[in-house]
Design a protein around this motif. Sequence first.
Motif, PDB file in Angstrom:
ATOM      1  N   GLY A 158      14.831  21.149 -33.590  1.00 42.35           N
ATOM      2  CA  GLY A 158      15.684  21.458 -34.732  1.00 42.35           C
ATOM      3  C   GLY A 158      14.950  21.681 -36.029  1.00 42.35           C
ATOM      4  N   ALA A 159      13.679  21.289 -36.092  1.00 31.87           N
ATOM      5  CA  ALA A 159      12.912  21.458 -37.333  1.00 31.87           C
ATOM      6  C   ALA A 159      12.349  22.866 -37.418  1.00 31.87           C
ATOM      7  CB  ALA A 159      11.775  20.440 -37.397  1.00 31.87           C
ATOM      8  N   THR A 160      12.080  23.318 -38.642  1.00 39.41           N
ATOM      9  CA  THR A 160      11.402  24.598 -38.866  1.00 39.41           C
ATOM     10  C   THR A 160      10.243  24.379 -39.822  1.00 39.41           C
ATOM     11  OG1 THR A 160      12.707  25.247 -40.804  1.00 39.41           O
ATOM     12  CG2 THR A 160      13.596  25.824 -38.625  1.00 39.41           C
ATOM     13  N   ALA A 161       9.248  25.242 -39.713  1.00 37.46           N
ATOM     14  CA  ALA A 161       8.090  25.141 -40.612  1.00 37.46           C
ATOM     15  C   ALA A 161       8.513  25.321 -42.061  1.00 37.46           C
ATOM     16  CB  ALA A 161       7.048  26.186 -40.224  1.00 37.46           C
ATOM     17  N   ALA A 162       9.500  26.175 -42.305  1.00 40.68           N
ATOM     18  CA  ALA A 162       9.925  26.441 -43.680  1.00 40.68           C
ATOM     19  C   ALA A 162      10.513  25.187 -44.321  1.00 40.68           C
ATOM     20  CB  ALA A 162      10.938  27.580 -43.699  1.00 40.68           C
ATOM     21  N   GLU A 163      11.376  24.469 -43.593  1.00 36.81           N
ATOM     22  CA  GLU A 163      11.976  23.271 -44.184  1.00 36.81           C
ATOM     23  C   GLU A 163      10.942  22.161 -44.338  1.00 36.81           C
ATOM     24  OE1 GLU A 163      15.191  21.814 -41.812  1.00 36.81           O
ATOM     25  OE2 GLU A 163      13.883  20.910 -40.305  1.00 36.81           O
ATOM     26  N   LEU A 164      10.007  22.070 -43.407  1.00 31.79           N
ATOM     27  CA  LEU A 164       8.953  21.074 -43.533  1.00 31.79           C
ATOM     28  C   LEU A 164       8.040  21.401 -44.713  1.00 31.79           C
ATOM     29  CD1 LEU A 164       7.999  20.489 -39.796  1.00 31.79           C
ATOM     30  CD2 LEU A 164       9.330  18.997 -41.283  1.00 31.79           C
ATOM     31  N   GLU A 165       7.741  22.676 -44.883  1.00 30.74           N
ATOM     32  CA  GLU A 165       6.906  23.095 -46.004  1.00 30.74           C
ATOM     33  C   GLU A 165       7.576  22.738 -47.334  1.00 30.74           C
ATOM     34  OE1 GLU A 165       4.257  27.003 -47.126  1.00 30.74           O
ATOM     35  OE2 GLU A 165       6.282  27.335 -46.350  1.00 30.74           O
ATOM     36  N   ALA A 166       8.894  22.897 -47.401  1.00 30.03           N
ATOM     37  CA  ALA A 166       9.618  22.551 -48.631  1.00 30.03           C
ATOM     38  C   ALA A 166       9.569  21.042 -48.878  1.00 30.03           C
ATOM     39  CB  ALA A 166      11.059  23.029 -48.532  1.00 30.03           C
ATOM     40  N   MET A 167       9.782  20.248 -47.832  1.00 33.88           N
ATOM     41  CA  MET A 167       9.728  18.796 -47.976  1.00 33.88           C
ATOM     42  C   MET A 167       8.335  18.337 -48.376  1.00 33.88           C
ATOM     43  SD  MET A 167      10.444  15.876 -45.069  1.00 33.88           S
ATOM     44  CE  MET A 167      12.233  16.036 -45.086  1.00 33.88           C
ATOM     45  N   TYR A 409       3.754  13.666 -38.197  1.00 39.17           N
ATOM     46  CA  TYR A 409       3.202  12.450 -38.797  1.00 39.17           C
ATOM     47  C   TYR A 409       3.782  12.214 -40.192  1.00 39.17           C
ATOM     48  CZ  TYR A 409      -0.390  12.028 -35.154  1.00 39.17           C
ATOM     49  OH  TYR A 409      -1.057  11.860 -33.965  1.00 39.17           O
ATOM     50  N   THR A 410       3.764  13.259 -41.014  1.00 40.47           N
ATOM     51  CA  THR A 410       4.326  13.095 -42.357  1.00 40.47           C
ATOM     52  C   THR A 410       5.851  13.002 -42.301  1.00 40.47           C
ATOM     53  OG1 THR A 410       2.469  14.064 -43.556  1.00 40.47           O
ATOM     54  CG2 THR A 410       4.635  14.247 -44.583  1.00 40.47           C
ATOM     55  N   LEU A 411       6.474  13.761 -41.432  1.00 39.44           N
ATOM     56  CA  LEU A 411       7.918  13.632 -41.272  1.00 39.44           C
ATOM     57  C   LEU A 411       8.280  12.202 -40.871  1.00 39.44           C
ATOM     58  CD1 LEU A 411      10.657  15.028 -41.335  1.00 39.44           C
ATOM     59  CD2 LEU A 411      10.301  15.678 -38.942  1.00 39.44           C
ATOM     60  N   GLY A 412       7.477  11.617 -39.982  1.00 39.86           N
ATOM     61  CA  GLY A 412       7.695  10.230 -39.585  1.00 39.86           C
ATOM     62  C   GLY A 412       7.552   9.262 -40.743  1.00 39.86           C
ATOM     63  N   ASN A 413       6.598   9.520 -41.633  1.00 42.34           N
ATOM     64  CA  ASN A 413       6.457   8.687 -42.825  1.00 42.34           C
ATOM     65  C   ASN A 413       7.684   8.808 -43.730  1.00 42.34           C
ATOM     66  OD1 ASN A 413       3.931   7.252 -42.761  1.00 42.34           O
ATOM     67  ND2 ASN A 413       2.910   9.224 -42.865  1.00 42.34           N
ATOM     68  N   VAL A 414       8.195  10.020 -43.868  1.00 47.07           N
ATOM     69  CA  VAL A 414       9.413  10.225 -44.664  1.00 47.07           C
ATOM     70  C   VAL A 414      10.572   9.453 -44.047  1.00 47.07           C
ATOM     71  CG1 VAL A 414      11.138  11.949 -45.341  1.00 47.07           C
ATOM     72  CG2 VAL A 414       8.696  12.434 -45.654  1.00 47.07           C
ATOM     73  N   TYR A 415      10.737   9.573 -42.729  1.00 43.64           N
ATOM     74  CA  TYR A 415      11.796   8.823 -42.041  1.00 43.64           C
ATOM     75  C   TYR A 415      11.599   7.318 -42.230  1.00 43.64           C
ATOM     76  CZ  TYR A 415      13.238  13.017 -39.343  1.00 43.64           C
ATOM     77  OH  TYR A 415      13.711  14.247 -38.943  1.00 43.64           O
ATOM     78  N   ALA A 416      10.344   6.853 -42.131  1.00 49.81           N
ATOM     79  CA  ALA A 416      10.064   5.423 -42.283  1.00 49.81           C
ATOM     80  C   ALA A 416      10.448   4.930 -43.672  1.00 49.81           C
ATOM     81  CB  ALA A 416       8.588   5.136 -42.005  1.00 49.81           C
ATOM     82  N   GLY A 417      10.200   5.754 -44.696  1.00 48.46           N
ATOM     83  CA  GLY A 417      10.596   5.387 -46.047  1.00 48.46           C
ATOM     84  C   GLY A 417      12.097   5.194 -46.163  1.00 48.46           C
ATOM     85  N   CYS A 418      12.851   6.071 -45.526  1.00 48.46           N
ATOM     86  CA  CYS A 418      14.316   5.961 -45.537  1.00 48.46           C
ATOM     87  C   CYS A 418      14.778   4.723 -44.766  1.00 48.46           C
ATOM     88  CB  CYS A 418      14.941   7.216 -44.925  1.00 48.46           C
ATOM     89  SG  CYS A 418      14.566   8.743 -45.822  1.00 48.46           S
ATOM     90  N   LEU A 419      14.194   4.500 -43.589  1.00 46.24           N
ATOM     91  CA  LEU A 419      14.571   3.345 -42.780  1.00 46.24           C
ATOM     92  C   LEU A 419      14.237   2.038 -43.493  1.00 46.24           C
ATOM     93  CD1 LEU A 419      13.367   4.645 -39.301  1.00 46.24           C
ATOM     94  CD2 LEU A 419      15.748   4.233 -39.968  1.00 46.24           C
ATOM     95  N   HIS A 420      13.101   2.010 -44.181  1.00 43.73           N
ATOM     96  CA  HIS A 420      12.698   0.796 -44.886  1.00 43.73           C
ATOM     97  C   HIS A 420      13.694   0.464 -45.995  1.00 43.73           C
ATOM     98  CE1 HIS A 420      10.047  -1.370 -47.919  1.00 43.73           C
ATOM     99  NE2 HIS A 420      10.106  -2.192 -46.900  1.00 43.73           N
ATOM    100  N   GLU A 421      14.160   1.487 -46.691  1.00 45.23           N
ATOM    101  CA  GLU A 421      15.149   1.254 -47.746  1.00 45.23           C
ATOM    102  C   GLU A 421      16.418   0.642 -47.160  1.00 45.23           C
ATOM    103  OE1 GLU A 421      17.711   4.308 -50.278  1.00 45.23           O
ATOM    104  OE2 GLU A 421      15.648   4.201 -51.025  1.00 45.23           O
TER     105      GLU A 421
END
Length: 490
Positions: A158-167, A409-421
């Motif tokens: 479901g992910a795309t390079a364009a949306e990841l590049e924006a994030m 890896y970076t997407l996982g870090n972003v998810y981890a930040g949300c989960l930690h909150e």
Amino acid sequence: MTTAYDELMAYARETQALAQIAGRLGWDQETTMPRGAAAQRGEEIGALETVLHARRMDPRVGAWLEAITPSDAEAEANLRHIRRSFERASKVPADLAAELARTTSVAQGVWAEARANDDFAAFAPTLERVLDLRRQEGAALAEGGDPYDALLQDYEPGATAAELEAMFGALRPGLVALRDTVLGAPAPAALVGEFDETAQMRLSRMIARTFGYDMSRGRVDKAVHPFSSGSGNDVRITTRTSRTDPFNCIYSTIHEVGHAAYEQNIDQAYLLTPLGSGVSMGVHESQSRIYENQLGRSRAFTGWLHGQMVDAFGDFGIDDPLAFYATVNRVHKGFIRTEADEVQYNLHVLLRFDLERQLIDGLLAVADLEEAWNTRFEADFGYPVDTPSNGVLQDVHWSVGLFGYFATYTLGNVYAGCLHEALRTAVPDLDAQLAVGDPSGATGWLRDNVQRHGGLYEPREVIERACGFAPSEGPLLAYLEAKFGEIYGV
């Protein structure tokens, strides 16, 4: 009466079991296989991939999918995964799938030797072959679309390079600003001395159990590049030791336990079904990173860990638990992604994400990769790469064809930040628990809200359901700025 769904699921379980065997061959290759067996292992893995590929694209699977109307959410999710696998396998020629499996198996050994000898030129022809095969696969899967996006679906559906590049583009300025600020402040003391490697492994196994790793269904071994392998009731991890850096062993172990706990905690009803594995590498990485960083490197947990270090190694020069916390989280210059601090880690990933997109798109040739890496690294980090093993040869991923993986890896870090909150709200006394070496409140919440679901939901839906909000880079940046601002007094 046996239904079409029953027949399809029985077939899928056999396929999953064979895939687990293939994974075990990969684990063995990285841990105990004799060096001289590399070529033969490539043939074995290639033969097994031929069988798996044929099963995944068997016409009976298509017929079953056409005949079945799902009766509940679980059946619907199983069919979603099987359909995705069937459509993917049907687009990739069987000989290409087998050749990829053979080539990447052998390439792993070529990479390891080139890395040991600091000789990128010795690896380049093999990487050219792997890249060519993955480009062919990407083109077949994309059917006229973006080959990189097509490859990305293997790791983050479901992910795309364009949306990841924006994030990543939104994340990068904050990371750079924080990095520059903390590196301009006085640094905490570094860990110095030598630490017995047998004691490191003993301590790491104890910590693995502390984080809930079930050793009756797993094991801890050593490898050049730590990894987790398997699912269900056979989930194995590896770590590595350095006589002068026990943190490498400790935090590699905690990281891999995050991956392994995800697999071990999936609902047993999903064993050897399409739902019986982690839903994506981004969600997987969220578990490894939250275990390693938000839990394992927290002030509360490192206070407990300091005592365990003293018990294991005696007086190692840092008497104060608060000073030890700062040392564990010391922001430092370095070349190696897996050894990077939390502030700089994602900058290492973004470098790889950009370079591999250029490789797949044909904008960067393998012959120019080492120079491109070195130029980008110096621009991003401010100092030159000294050896290929500290640069373009440090990661195993491209040798085994994992183009599209690094972004997770970076997407996982972003998810981890949300989960930690969300976790902090759900478990208000978390620090008190961590301070006595008990992360079970956190790991239990992650088990119940993320891990047990396996592949039941799509990746972003897993995170949204657990957190109650859509994932974004904001919580990760806020966490990093608060944590390192306090440590460095900035």
